[in-house]
Design an enzyme around this catalytic site. Sequence first.
Site, PDB file in Angstrom:
ATOM      1  CB  THR A  18      54.328  96.760  33.285  1.00 25.74           C
ATOM      2  OG1 THR A  18      53.171  96.261  33.616  1.00 25.74           O
ATOM      3  CG2 THR A  18      54.872  95.779  32.282  1.00 25.74           C
ATOM      4  CB  CYS A  44      31.934 120.059  26.507  1.00 22.39           C
ATOM      5  SG  CYS A  44      33.325 120.892  26.510  1.00 22.39           S
ATOM      6  CB  ALA A  62      55.662 103.013  36.396  1.00 18.00           C
ATOM      7  CG  HIS A  98      46.697 103.607  31.894  1.00 20.70           C
ATOM      8  ND1 HIS A  98      47.756 103.146  32.625  1.00 20.70           N
ATOM      9  CD2 HIS A  98      45.740 102.497  31.582  1.00 20.70           C
ATOM     10  CE1 HIS A  98      47.338 101.967  33.327  1.00 20.70           C
ATOM     11  NE2 HIS A  98      46.502 101.450  32.349  1.00 20.70           N
ATOM     12  CB  CYS A 118      35.932 119.500  29.188  1.00 20.78           C
ATOM     13  SG  CYS A 118      34.659 120.066  30.208  1.00 20.78           S
TER      14      CYS A 118
END
Length: 246
Positions: A187, A124, A14, A113, A121
């Site tokens: 990090t 599916c 980040a 990530h 979804c």
Amino acid sequence: MNAKRPLIAVLTGAGISTDSGIPDYRGPQGLWQRDPSAQDLVTIGPYRADPEVRRRAWRLRLETGALGAEPNAGHRALVDLERSGLPLRVLTQNVDGLHQRAGLAPRKVLELHGTALEVQCLGCGATGPMAEALRRVEEGEPDPDCRACGGILKPRTVMFGENLDPEVLGQADSIARACDVFIAVGTSLQVFPVAALPYDAVRTGSKLIILNAEPTPYDEAADEVIREPISQALPALVRRLVAEGL
Ligand code: ZN
């Protein structure tokens, strides 16, 4: 003479994107410290179970407008590093796509990530652009569903409560073992399994450089620890590595 050029692996978190206006949600000033219920929005259990959590999550995505963020000097420094011709792989914990947007070849970036630029979804597995889903929210769908199956859509990111893609993690581990220099940027190196990567790098003979505002558990093991702001320190480090041919 050994013609093999040293492989550089850069792990980014980040901290490299805060200068692009993307908040570090976990940090001391982060959203989750101020509003712990916000953590539900990025935790798979509540997200899957509660339509109200999803509606809040979509609204927040729309309001924060992270899709409009621009890369900063830290991201651009890694593009310079790639263009210098030194073999480079970037392993990122960020989901903002800013390394690629800065100009880094997508095949050089491993998104540990996932990415917030796409949706997926839960039913599916279909994927699509986040921008299109956000447009549907703007047009009055508070919780847009999958066009293919009517299932729940989420960002194609690894939420809390989900595991990292084992294939992606395996690739990251191979890179950590193969590299000659491992640079950890922005990090905290406290969240496993990603936090094991510098350990694997050092164990297999790599040099370790850490650029982070706060101390990390690896500072003792590092060859070099840099505490200066990333958007200044990373360009300086890259210039030095390129000058040294390393
Ligand atoms: Zn679906």
